[in-house]
Structures are given as C-alpha cells and as structure tokens.
Design a protein around this motif. Structure first.
Motif, PDB file in Angstrom:
ATOM      1  N   HIS A  35       0.822  -1.210   0.000  1.00 64.10           N
ATOM      2  CA  HIS A  35       0.000   0.000   0.000  1.00 64.10           C
ATOM      3  C   HIS A  35       0.856   1.261   0.000  1.00 64.10           C
ATOM      4  CE1 HIS A  35      -3.854  -2.059   0.339  1.00 64.10           C
ATOM      5  NE2 HIS A  35      -3.157  -2.949   1.024  1.00 64.10           N
ATOM      6  N   MET A  36       1.771   1.403   0.979  1.00 60.99           N
ATOM      7  CA  MET A  36       2.547   2.637   1.063  1.00 60.99           C
ATOM      8  C   MET A  36       3.577   2.756  -0.059  1.00 60.99           C
ATOM      9  SD  MET A  36       2.891   2.786   5.195  1.00 60.99           S
ATOM     10  CE  MET A  36       3.944   4.213   5.289  1.00 60.99           C
ATOM     11  N   LYS A  37       4.166   1.623  -0.483  1.00 64.29           N
ATOM     12  CA  LYS A  37       5.205   1.689  -1.528  1.00 64.29           C
ATOM     13  C   LYS A  37       4.696   1.131  -2.864  1.00 64.29           C
ATOM     14  CE  LYS A  37       9.524   1.272  -0.584  1.00 64.29           C
ATOM     15  NZ  LYS A  37      10.856   0.779  -0.199  1.00 64.29           N
ATOM     16  N   ARG A  38       3.405   1.184  -3.066  1.00 66.32           N
ATOM     17  CA  ARG A  38       2.821   0.617  -4.287  1.00 66.32           C
ATOM     18  C   ARG A  38       3.370   1.295  -5.546  1.00 66.32           C
ATOM     19  NH1 ARG A  38      -2.229  -2.477  -5.028  1.00 66.32           N
ATOM     20  NH2 ARG A  38      -2.670  -2.426  -7.250  1.00 66.32           N
ATOM     21  N   ALA A  39       3.555   2.611  -5.468  1.00 65.84           N
ATOM     22  CA  ALA A  39       4.018   3.357  -6.643  1.00 65.84           C
ATOM     23  C   ALA A  39       5.443   2.962  -7.044  1.00 65.84           C
ATOM     24  CB  ALA A  39       3.937   4.856  -6.369  1.00 65.84           C
ATOM     25  N   GLN A  40       6.225   2.459  -6.097  1.00 66.83           N
ATOM     26  CA  GLN A  40       7.617   2.066  -6.409  1.00 66.83           C
ATOM     27  C   GLN A  40       7.744   0.549  -6.596  1.00 66.83           C
ATOM     28  OE1 GLN A  40       7.590   3.853  -2.907  1.00 66.83           O
ATOM     29  NE2 GLN A  40       6.998   5.536  -4.241  1.00 66.83           N
ATOM     30  N   ALA A  41       6.644  -0.091  -7.023  1.00 61.91           N
ATOM     31  CA  ALA A  41       6.626  -1.560  -7.091  1.00 61.91           C
ATOM     32  C   ALA A  41       7.758  -2.134  -7.939  1.00 61.91           C
ATOM     33  CB  ALA A  41       5.272  -2.043  -7.614  1.00 61.91           C
ATOM     34  N   ASP A  42       8.191  -1.386  -8.980  1.00 66.51           N
ATOM     35  CA  ASP A  42       9.253  -1.934  -9.838  1.00 66.51           C
ATOM     36  C   ASP A  42      10.570  -2.098  -9.072  1.00 66.51           C
ATOM     37  OD1 ASP A  42       9.262   0.815  -9.650  1.00 66.51           O
ATOM     38  OD2 ASP A  42      10.427   1.057 -11.495  1.00 66.51           O
ATOM     39  N   GLN A  43      10.705  -1.404  -7.928  1.00 64.86           N
ATOM     40  CA  GLN A  43      11.946  -1.543  -7.154  1.00 64.86           C
ATOM     41  C   GLN A  43      11.925  -2.730  -6.198  1.00 64.86           C
ATOM     42  OE1 GLN A  43      12.416   2.275  -5.258  1.00 64.86           O
ATOM     43  NE2 GLN A  43      12.276   3.276  -7.261  1.00 64.86           N
ATOM     44  N   TRP A  44      10.754  -3.093  -5.686  1.00 61.56           N
ATOM     45  CA  TRP A  44      10.732  -4.137  -4.651  1.00 61.56           C
ATOM     46  C   TRP A  44       9.923  -5.362  -5.017  1.00 61.56           C
ATOM     47  CZ3 TRP A  44       5.934  -5.523  -3.112  1.00 61.56           C
ATOM     48  CH2 TRP A  44       4.905  -4.590  -3.285  1.00 61.56           C
ATOM     49  N   LYS A  45       8.991  -5.240  -5.987  1.00 63.28           N
ATOM     50  CA  LYS A  45       8.066  -6.364  -6.211  1.00 63.28           C
ATOM     51  C   LYS A  45       8.643  -7.359  -7.209  1.00 63.28           C
ATOM     52  CE  LYS A  45       3.065  -7.156  -6.658  1.00 63.28           C
ATOM     53  NZ  LYS A  45       3.216  -8.465  -7.212  1.00 63.28           N
ATOM     54  N   MET A  46       8.486  -8.631  -6.852  1.00 66.98           N
ATOM     55  CA  MET A  46       9.012  -9.697  -7.690  1.00 66.98           C
ATOM     56  C   MET A  46       8.332  -9.691  -9.056  1.00 66.98           C
ATOM     57  SD  MET A  46      11.006 -12.226  -6.129  1.00 66.98           S
ATOM     58  CE  MET A  46      10.172 -12.939  -4.730  1.00 66.98           C
ATOM     59  N   GLN A  47       7.012  -9.496  -9.066  1.00 65.13           N
ATOM     60  CA  GLN A  47       6.256  -9.417 -10.328  1.00 65.13           C
ATOM     61  C   GLN A  47       5.545  -8.055 -10.346  1.00 65.13           C
ATOM     62  OE1 GLN A  47       3.936 -12.943 -11.473  1.00 65.13           O
ATOM     63  NE2 GLN A  47       4.627 -13.961  -9.600  1.00 65.13           N
ATOM     64  N   PRO A  48       6.302  -6.977 -10.698  1.00 65.06           N
ATOM     65  CA  PRO A  48       5.760  -5.618 -10.541  1.00 65.06           C
ATOM     66  C   PRO A  48       4.501  -5.339 -11.358  1.00 65.06           C
ATOM     67  CG  PRO A  48       7.920  -5.575 -11.613  1.00 65.06           C
ATOM     68  CD  PRO A  48       7.667  -6.989 -11.219  1.00 65.06           C
ATOM     69  N   ASN A  49       4.277  -6.104 -12.429  1.00 58.26           N
ATOM     70  CA  ASN A  49       3.099  -5.818 -13.257  1.00 58.26           C
ATOM     71  C   ASN A  49       1.918  -6.717 -12.956  1.00 58.26           C
ATOM     72  OD1 ASN A  49       4.553  -3.831 -14.648  1.00 58.26           O
ATOM     73  ND2 ASN A  49       5.542  -5.442 -15.863  1.00 58.26           N
ATOM     74  N   LYS A  50       2.064  -7.554 -11.959  1.00 58.21           N
ATOM     75  CA  LYS A  50       0.985  -8.492 -11.682  1.00 58.21           C
ATOM     76  C   LYS A  50       0.539  -8.355 -10.221  1.00 58.21           C
ATOM     77  CE  LYS A  50      -0.228 -13.046 -13.184  1.00 58.21           C
ATOM     78  NZ  LYS A  50       0.292 -14.232 -13.831  1.00 58.21           N
ATOM     79  N   TRP A  51      -0.766  -8.110 -10.030  1.00 53.59           N
ATOM     80  CA  TRP A  51      -1.327  -7.959  -8.684  1.00 53.59           C
ATOM     81  C   TRP A  51      -2.538  -8.867  -8.572  1.00 53.59           C
ATOM     82  CZ3 TRP A  51       0.935  -4.175  -5.438  1.00 53.59           C
ATOM     83  CH2 TRP A  51       1.900  -3.378  -6.076  1.00 53.59           C
ATOM     84  N   LEU A  52      -2.743  -9.413  -7.391  1.00 57.08           N
ATOM     85  CA  LEU A  52      -3.949 -10.216  -7.179  1.00 57.08           C
ATOM     86  C   LEU A  52      -5.166  -9.290  -7.243  1.00 57.08           C
ATOM     87  CD1 LEU A  52      -3.047 -12.612  -4.209  1.00 57.08           C
ATOM     88  CD2 LEU A  52      -3.042 -13.121  -6.659  1.00 57.08           C
ATOM     89  N   THR A  53      -6.281  -9.793  -7.772  1.00 61.00           N
ATOM     90  CA  THR A  53      -7.508  -8.996  -7.751  1.00 61.00           C
ATOM     91  C   THR A  53      -7.954  -8.845  -6.297  1.00 61.00           C
ATOM     92  OG1 THR A  53      -8.858 -10.974  -7.894  1.00 61.00           O
ATOM     93  CG2 THR A  53      -8.230  -9.941  -9.976  1.00 61.00           C
ATOM     94  N   ALA A  54      -8.812  -7.831  -6.042  1.00 67.25           N
ATOM     95  CA  ALA A  54      -9.294  -7.607  -4.672  1.00 67.25           C
ATOM     96  C   ALA A  54     -10.006  -8.859  -4.155  1.00 67.25           C
ATOM     97  CB  ALA A  54     -10.230  -6.408  -4.655  1.00 67.25           C
TER      98      ALA A  54
END
Ligand SMILES: [Zn+2]
Ligand SMILES: [Zn+2]
Length: 290
Positions: A35-54
C-alpha cells in the motif's frame, strides 16, 4: 516441566501469538509494501506488473487466516500435552543429550520436513491431486505472504503434521525445535511475500524460487532448499515454456527454435547476485545509463 496452566490457556496463548505474527507483523510488512510503496513496485516487487484482484486478495486472507488459526490452536493444545504431560520427545536441559546429538537433531528435523514438503508437493502436482486439492494454492499466481497458509484445509493439515512430527519422532531440545519451526515459518513468509530479498537465504537461494513456482506451476517443488529439485530434475529451465496444464514436472514444453539443437535449457540459477547482474546487463543493453 510445567507451568500449571490448563489446555485452553495454551490454546489461547497460541492463537494470540499466531495472529500477532500472521496478521500483525506479517500484515504490517505487507501493508508497508503493497500500500505505502505501491508506486515504487518496480523496485521491490518480484512481479511488478501483476497484482492479485481484490477478490483473490480477500479469498487468500480468509482461507489463510482460517488455516493459520486451525494450526495455532492445535499447536497450542499439543504444547500443553508436551509441556504439562511430557508427550513427545522434547527435552529441557542440554545436558540430557550430547551436543553432537543436539546438532544432528536440527539437521534431521530440517531434512524430515523438507523431504515431506518436497514429495507431498510433487504428488500435489500430479493431475488428479492438482485439480482436486492443490490447485487452490495456485489461485495466487503473484502470491503475497497470506498465501503461505491459503490452500485446501486438507493439504494444510498434512503440512502442519510433518512440521509437528519431529517433536514426537526423536529427542529434541525445546529451543532447537522452536528454532526449526520459526525458521520454517520465516522461509515460508519470504517465499510467498512477493517482495524481493536482496540476499540469498542459507541453503535456499533467492526467494524468487517459490515465486516462480506460483508463476510457472509445475516446477520448483522444494520448500527450504532446491536440493531435492536438483536430484529429481524439477528446477525450472531457461528457454522452456510452462503453463498450468503442462504436467511435465519441471520440463514444461521446449521450443527448439529458441534452444537450437540443445533443446534442453539450463536450470535457472536462483542466485540473488546473478539476478542483479542479469538486470544490470539488460538495462545496459537497452541503452539505459546506470
Ligand atoms: Zn504447488
Ligand atoms: Zn506456495
């Protein structure tokens, strides 16, 4: 050993502790990144372009919390039996057994847990068991740490059973058994978090190994270590193509035009430093100034 507490008090303590860890600590780390670092997902997220649906996010939190509480309650009850009534083979003084045995017991516990995890998981990837039981854990193709316990309750009971088993199978000092349990939870946490770890975990390698399991399905069955996958050749291979319907235990399908006459790709290394180097090479190749 005895604290003079009733079984329900142990259950209550275990449920409280379990939820503080799972929803409290885990939830806080999850909230910070997702939530807080969502905008910087390309720096920390393993699959930055893929998110689970709500909807899937809710599903994994509900199923995961239900299973985690079922396990915590049972562990609490067993802890009552072990501490108050001497069930199992837990011992309390290091002087009761040699230090050599203490070290060996840790190795045995990890080995037992890993062997059960690997072979049960590999069985779960055979078509019938996959379609009827294990598929639920694979709804989450970009897992978050809540996925650690989000699975068919029957499968969860089987996993929880082999984690409990060492306490009953051979003598273990209570602190070493606790260490094995906490390490197992910790590895499961990072494996499912979807958050890149900047270092390799001991005997484990990059936490991308299990994230790839969720991304590519019938590959990378190991939990604490990729050693069994290397023995049985189920590590994901570069240049191979994987889908949920390709039951080929790590082989996927091969595209000879990509791999030439080799037609079998090398194992993906799952070494964090290697990944950093590869990313750097890619960025340099795309003309980016680094
Ligand atoms: Zn699986
Ligand atoms: Zn998983």
């Amino acid at each position: 050993m005895s604290f003079g507490l009733e079984w329900w008090q142990y259950v209550l303590i275990a449920l409280t502790g379990g939820n503080i860890f799972y929803l409290g600590v885990g939830g806080a780390v999850h909230y910070y990144y997702y939530h807080m670092k969502r905008a910087q997902a390309d720096q920390w997220k393993m699959q930055p372009n893929k998110w689970l649906t709500a909807k899937l996010n809710r599903h994994e939190i509900i199923v995961g919390t239900f299973n985690m509480n079922m396990a915590a309650g049972t562990f609490g009850f067993l802890a009552w039996g072990i501490i108050e009534h001497g069930w199992g083979q837990i011992y309390w003084n290091f002087s009761d057994y040699s230090l050599g045995w203490a070290g060996l017991s840790v190795f045995l516990a990890f080995f037992f847990i890993e062997a059960c995890a690997y072979y049960m998981h590999a069985a779960g990837h055979q078509p019938w068991l996959y379609e009827n039981i294990h598929k639920m854990h694979h709804y989450y193709t970009a897992p978050t740490f809540f996925s650690i316990s989000a699975m068919h309750p029957l499968e969860w009971i089987a996993h929880a059973s082999y984690i409990v088993a060492p306490a009953f199978l051979f003598p273990m000092h209570w602190s070493l058994y606790l260490f094995v349990m906490m390490t197992t939870f910790f590895y499961g946490f990072w494996d499912h978090s979807g958050i890149k770890l900047p270092f390799d975990l001991p005997f484990h390698g990059s936490n991308r190994f299990h994230d790839d399991h969720h991304k590519y399905f019938h590959v990378n069955y190991g939990f604490l270590t990729p050693f069994f996958d290397r023995i049985h050749d189920t590590v994901r291979r570069e240049g191979h193509h994987y889908t949920e319907d390709t039951y080929a235990n790590g082989k996927g399908t091969v595209n000879p035009s990509k791999l030439g006459n080799k037609a079998i790709g090398p194992w993906v290394s799952y070494n964090t430093q290697q990944e950093v180097d590869n990313n750097l090479q890619e960025r340099l190749a795309s003309g980016e100034k680094v």
